[in-house]
Design an enzyme around this catalytic site. Structure first.
Site, mmCIF file in Angstrom:
data_model
loop_
_atom_site.group_PDB
_atom_site.id
_atom_site.type_symbol
_atom_site.label_atom_id
_atom_site.label_comp_id
_atom_site.label_asym_id
_atom_site.label_seq_id
_atom_site.Cartn_x
_atom_site.Cartn_y
_atom_site.Cartn_z
ATOM 1 N N LYS A 30 26.172 15.818 73.299
ATOM 2 C CA LYS A 30 25.470 16.426 72.144
ATOM 3 C C LYS A 30 26.513 17.064 71.220
ATOM 4 O O LYS A 30 27.253 16.330 70.585
ATOM 5 C CB LYS A 30 24.388 17.373 72.652
ATOM 6 C CG LYS A 30 23.232 16.525 73.217
ATOM 7 C CD LYS A 30 22.187 17.252 73.979
ATOM 8 C CE LYS A 30 21.132 16.241 74.457
ATOM 9 N NZ LYS A 30 20.554 16.538 75.755
ATOM 10 N N SER A 89 15.212 22.347 74.736
ATOM 11 C CA SER A 89 15.475 21.129 73.970
ATOM 12 C C SER A 89 14.395 20.782 72.957
ATOM 13 O O SER A 89 14.696 20.270 71.894
ATOM 14 C CB SER A 89 15.679 19.954 74.922
ATOM 15 O OG SER A 89 14.557 19.792 75.758
ATOM 16 N N ASP A 141 20.989 25.347 82.003
ATOM 17 C CA ASP A 141 21.333 24.063 81.410
ATOM 18 C C ASP A 141 21.595 24.325 79.929
ATOM 19 O O ASP A 141 20.683 24.662 79.174
ATOM 20 C CB ASP A 141 20.150 23.098 81.616
ATOM 21 C CG ASP A 141 20.373 21.731 80.983
ATOM 22 O OD1 ASP A 141 21.107 21.658 79.984
ATOM 23 O OD2 ASP A 141 19.789 20.754 81.468
ATOM 24 N N HIS A 188 13.933 20.874 81.437
ATOM 25 C CA HIS A 188 14.159 19.451 81.168
ATOM 26 C C HIS A 188 13.764 18.551 82.358
ATOM 27 O O HIS A 188 13.873 18.968 83.514
ATOM 28 C CB HIS A 188 15.651 19.264 80.874
ATOM 29 C CG HIS A 188 16.018 17.915 80.339
ATOM 30 N ND1 HIS A 188 16.559 16.927 81.124
ATOM 31 C CD2 HIS A 188 15.929 17.398 79.088
ATOM 32 C CE1 HIS A 188 16.806 15.854 80.387
ATOM 33 N NE2 HIS A 188 16.429 16.121 79.141
ATOM 34 N N ASN A 235 21.557 14.762 67.843
ATOM 35 C CA ASN A 235 22.042 15.946 68.565
ATOM 36 C C ASN A 235 23.520 16.224 68.291
ATOM 37 O O ASN A 235 24.151 16.991 69.006
ATOM 38 C CB ASN A 235 21.845 15.770 70.070
ATOM 39 C CG ASN A 235 20.380 15.700 70.445
ATOM 40 O OD1 ASN A 235 19.548 16.358 69.821
ATOM 41 N ND2 ASN A 235 20.057 14.903 71.441
ATOM 42 N N HIS A 247 21.865 22.221 74.846
ATOM 43 C CA HIS A 247 21.690 22.483 73.411
ATOM 44 C C HIS A 247 22.321 23.791 72.961
ATOM 45 O O HIS A 247 22.202 24.174 71.806
ATOM 46 C CB HIS A 247 20.199 22.461 73.057
ATOM 47 C CG HIS A 247 19.547 21.179 73.455
ATOM 48 N ND1 HIS A 247 19.587 20.046 72.669
ATOM 49 C CD2 HIS A 247 18.904 20.819 74.593
ATOM 50 C CE1 HIS A 247 18.972 19.058 73.293
ATOM 51 N NE2 HIS A 247 18.551 19.511 74.468
ATOM 52 N N GLU A 286 16.800 26.784 80.717
ATOM 53 C CA GLU A 286 17.677 26.174 79.709
ATOM 54 C C GLU A 286 18.167 27.258 78.752
ATOM 55 O O GLU A 286 17.387 28.117 78.361
ATOM 56 C CB GLU A 286 16.903 25.114 78.903
ATOM 57 C CG GLU A 286 16.636 23.857 79.680
ATOM 58 C CD GLU A 286 15.936 22.784 78.841
ATOM 59 O OE1 GLU A 286 16.314 22.577 77.684
ATOM 60 O OE2 GLU A 286 15.007 22.162 79.360
HETATM 61 C C1 LIG Z 1 20.149 15.800 77.021
HETATM 62 C C2 LIG Z 1 19.814 16.716 78.122
HETATM 63 C C3 LIG Z 1 20.234 16.480 79.438
HETATM 64 C C4 LIG Z 1 20.848 15.174 79.856
HETATM 65 O O1 LIG Z 1 22.165 15.054 79.471
HETATM 66 P P1 LIG Z 1 22.762 13.568 79.324
HETATM 67 O O2 LIG Z 1 24.228 13.773 79.324
HETATM 68 O O3 LIG Z 1 22.232 13.045 78.049
HETATM 69 O O4 LIG Z 1 22.274 12.808 80.511
HETATM 70 C C5 LIG Z 1 20.010 17.445 80.391
HETATM 71 N N1 LIG Z 1 19.374 18.595 80.080
HETATM 72 C C6 LIG Z 1 18.932 18.833 78.839
HETATM 73 C C7 LIG Z 1 18.245 20.120 78.554
HETATM 74 C C8 LIG Z 1 19.126 17.904 77.824
HETATM 75 O O5 LIG Z 1 18.657 18.131 76.603
#
Ligand SMILES: *Cc1c(COP(=O)(O)O)cnc(C)c1O
Length: 406
Positions: free
Chosen positions: A260, A205, A230, A136, A49, A233, A201
């Protein structure tokens, strides 16, 4: 025997080809960012990522060292005790400027930030959460572990979401009418008695496709709801300065992990002054957790600065993605995406594992994604194209996939 389910569940997981194992990555900073080394063998990594190739960036590493020298590695307490340093405040300010937001709050992970937000807003059943079906795991856990009423809408289906929200309004009118007849209720206009949050999102993801941010923002406004996205990505990858979803519309609340594209660790949440105040006072995840490392916060400032000015990283992802899509055999099922994520839907778990193993033999690291991470019969190869890949990597990847699938 005590806790019998432990062995039984793991065995069932193996029988369904869903068993997972940790694989130790022994890549060092001597290797290029596109490489992964496992058991002494080097592979081109298409499962990372690190979209903008910022991991191990010289300037970010230097900033980390500077942060350690200035503030120390550890925050040594929760933010409300003595853990909140100048480095945290400076990073929050940088993020507020970048995304044009009033307030920002740092968390130790994106998972924790999602649990914190949904639990804080889901104070009682008067809170109504509407989540996209593909949200997620951390959003789903946060929502269902709260006291809110939770509904899921079909992936990116604005029409269905509009219908669900309108149905809620009708119930509200009905509800306030009964209240009026039984008790004193001087207000003539029916009040929205619910607190509503739409959640999705920015970039999904496991599919790489985007939420309809402008439509969601408009709908939220017209329905007196808040929009939460969220951006795990999207941050760094989407928008002319990598702002993510806020590039398209003014999103009420956004969260992004720093693990990421930002290539450090932890997460941030942007919101209004009021919500910031509320979280600082009532969010158990925030209050009872050690503040993130001030040195990492300091390093992340450098990452945020590089992301805003180095447009070539986003351009390269777009160019290499276009090449990849063009080179794939036409019979291969690919989810349409304008992000760094490209999902090749295989279906069966065993088949996905088999293709992943075949690619590994050819020096390509591409992890098969299986249920419960994705829906049953939609096991897939999730290709991430990063700015540290080159044309040769992409040509080789497409060639090997075409041979393995076609
Ligand atoms: C990776 C991810 C998270 C979690 O984030 P971390 O910092 O790795 O705990 C939350 N939401 C989505 C959509 C993700 O891909």
């Amino acid at each position: 025997m005590n806790f019998d389910f432990i062995q039984q569940d793991v065995l069932a997981q193996k029988e369904k080809s869903r068993y997972r194992q940790l694989v130790c990555n022994s890549t060092s900073n001597q290797h290029s960012g596109a490489e992964i080394v496992v058991n002494g063998q080097s592979y081109v990594n298409f499962s990372s990522n690190d979209y903008l190739g910022l991991n191990n960036h010289r300037e970010i590493n230097k900033a980390l060292q500077e942060g350690i020298d200035k503030f120390g590695l550890c925050s040594s307490s929760s933010s409300l005790v003595t853990g909140y340093h100048y480095a945290h405040q400076a990073l929050e300010n940088d993020i507020c400027q970048w995304l044009n937001k009033p307030k920002c709050l740092l968390f130790s992970s994106g998972f924790a930030a999602n649990l914190a937000l949904f639990q804080a807003l889901g104070k009682n059943e008067q809170s109504h959460f509407y989540l996209d079906k593909l949200s997620h795991a951390s959003m789903i856990d946060g929502a269902y572990h709260s006291k809110a009423t939770v509904k899921r809408f079909h992936h990116n289906n604005i029409e269905q979401l509009t219908r669900l929200l309108s149905a809620r309004n009708n119930n509200t009118t009905h509800h306030s009418a009964t209240v009026k007849s039984t008790a004193e209720h001087p207000d003539k206009t029916p009040k929205n008695t619910f607190n509503t949050l739409i959640a999705s999102e920015g970039v999904f993801s496991m599919d790489g496709c985007q939420a309809k941010v402008r439509e969601l923002a408009q709908l939220a406004k017209s329905q007196q709801s808040w929009l939460y996205l969220d951006d795990a990505h999207s941050i760094g990858v989407i928008g002319d300065k990598g702002q993510g979803s806020n590039y398209f519309a003014n999103v009420d609340i956004t969260m992004a992990t720093m693990g990421k594209a930002l290539a450090t660790s932890g997460a941030f949440l942007t919101c209004s002054e009021d919500l910031h105040d509320y979280l600082v006072n009532f969010s158990r995840h925030y209050i009872y957790s050690t503040a993130i490392s001030p040195a990492i916060a300091w390093a992340t400032r450098k990452s945020v600065a590089l992301i805003q000015k180095e447009h070539w990283r986003r351009e390269k992802i777009a160019e290499l993605s276009a090449l990849f899509i063009q080179l794939l055999a036409p019979e291969i099922k690919l989810v349409v995406s304008h992000s760094a994520i490209h999902a090749l839907i295989i279906g069966d778990e065993k088949k996905a594992l088999h293709i992943s193993a075949q690619l590994k033999k050819q020096g390509i690291w591409l992890t098969a994604i299986r249920p419960p991470t994705v829906a049953v019969n939609s096991s897939r190869l999730r290709v991430t194209i990063c700015s540290h890949h080159n044309i040769k990597n992409i040509r080789y990847l497409a060639e090997c996939i075409n041979k393995a699938i076609a």
